[in-house]
Motif scaffolding. Structure first.
Motif, mmCIF file in Angstrom:
data_model
loop_
_atom_site.group_PDB
_atom_site.id
_atom_site.type_symbol
_atom_site.label_atom_id
_atom_site.label_comp_id
_atom_site.label_asym_id
_atom_site.label_seq_id
_atom_site.Cartn_x
_atom_site.Cartn_y
_atom_site.Cartn_z
ATOM 1 N N GLU A 20 0.825 -1.198 0.000
ATOM 2 C CA GLU A 20 0.000 0.000 0.000
ATOM 3 C C GLU A 20 0.867 1.260 0.000
ATOM 4 O OE1 GLU A 20 -3.175 1.412 3.115
ATOM 5 O OE2 GLU A 20 -3.583 -0.654 2.492
ATOM 6 N N HIS A 21 1.935 1.243 0.798
ATOM 7 C CA HIS A 21 2.860 2.378 0.869
ATOM 8 C C HIS A 21 3.515 2.612 -0.495
ATOM 9 C CE1 HIS A 21 5.504 5.256 2.767
ATOM 10 N NE2 HIS A 21 6.577 4.580 2.406
ATOM 11 N N LEU A 24 1.037 4.134 -2.912
ATOM 12 C CA LEU A 24 0.814 5.538 -2.573
ATOM 13 C C LEU A 24 1.969 6.399 -3.086
ATOM 14 C CD1 LEU A 24 -0.951 7.611 -1.044
ATOM 15 C CD2 LEU A 24 0.432 7.112 0.963
ATOM 16 N N GLY A 27 2.280 7.293 -6.895
ATOM 17 C CA GLY A 27 1.515 8.403 -7.454
ATOM 18 C C GLY A 27 2.409 9.560 -7.866
ATOM 19 N N ASP A 83 10.766 4.100 2.055
ATOM 20 C CA ASP A 83 10.131 4.539 0.815
ATOM 21 C C ASP A 83 10.773 3.861 -0.391
ATOM 22 O OD1 ASP A 83 8.586 6.315 2.347
ATOM 23 O OD2 ASP A 83 9.879 8.041 1.879
#
Length: 95
Positions: A20-21, A24, A27, A83
């Protein structure tokens, strides 16, 4: 619920949270690399083109100004190790 059951549930949820990270964070990549990471207008494709470790190493190189770039260095400086791992998992070819 016992401690072992809670730990097992947490371990199952971790990959989903990382996925999910990554989605996100992806994007931010879409504007240049296209919605699916397939590249656009002279910008290289990033989806499925490299293994996770190589993808992560490239992002680290951008972050540390070891790889020449126009914008990627500035973008990558904002990425933590978490990240970078999430993006690598999202875009990289499956190991």
């Amino acid at each position: 619920m016992g401690r072992a059951a809670i730990l097992a549930l947490a371990m199952l949820a971790a990959p989903a949270a990382a996925q999910e990270h990554g989605a996100l964070l992806a994007g931010a990549c879409q504007g240049c690399h296209g919605a699916a990471g397939g590249g656009s207008q002279g910008i290289p494709a990033i989806a499925g083109t490299r293994r996770r470790a190589e993808f992560a190493a490239i992002l680290r190189d951008f972050r540390e100004n070891k790889r020449e770039a126009t914008v990627m260095g500035r973008i990558a400086r904002g990425f933590s190790e978490k990240d970078i791992a999430a993006l690598a998992a999202h875009y990289a070819a499956r190991d």
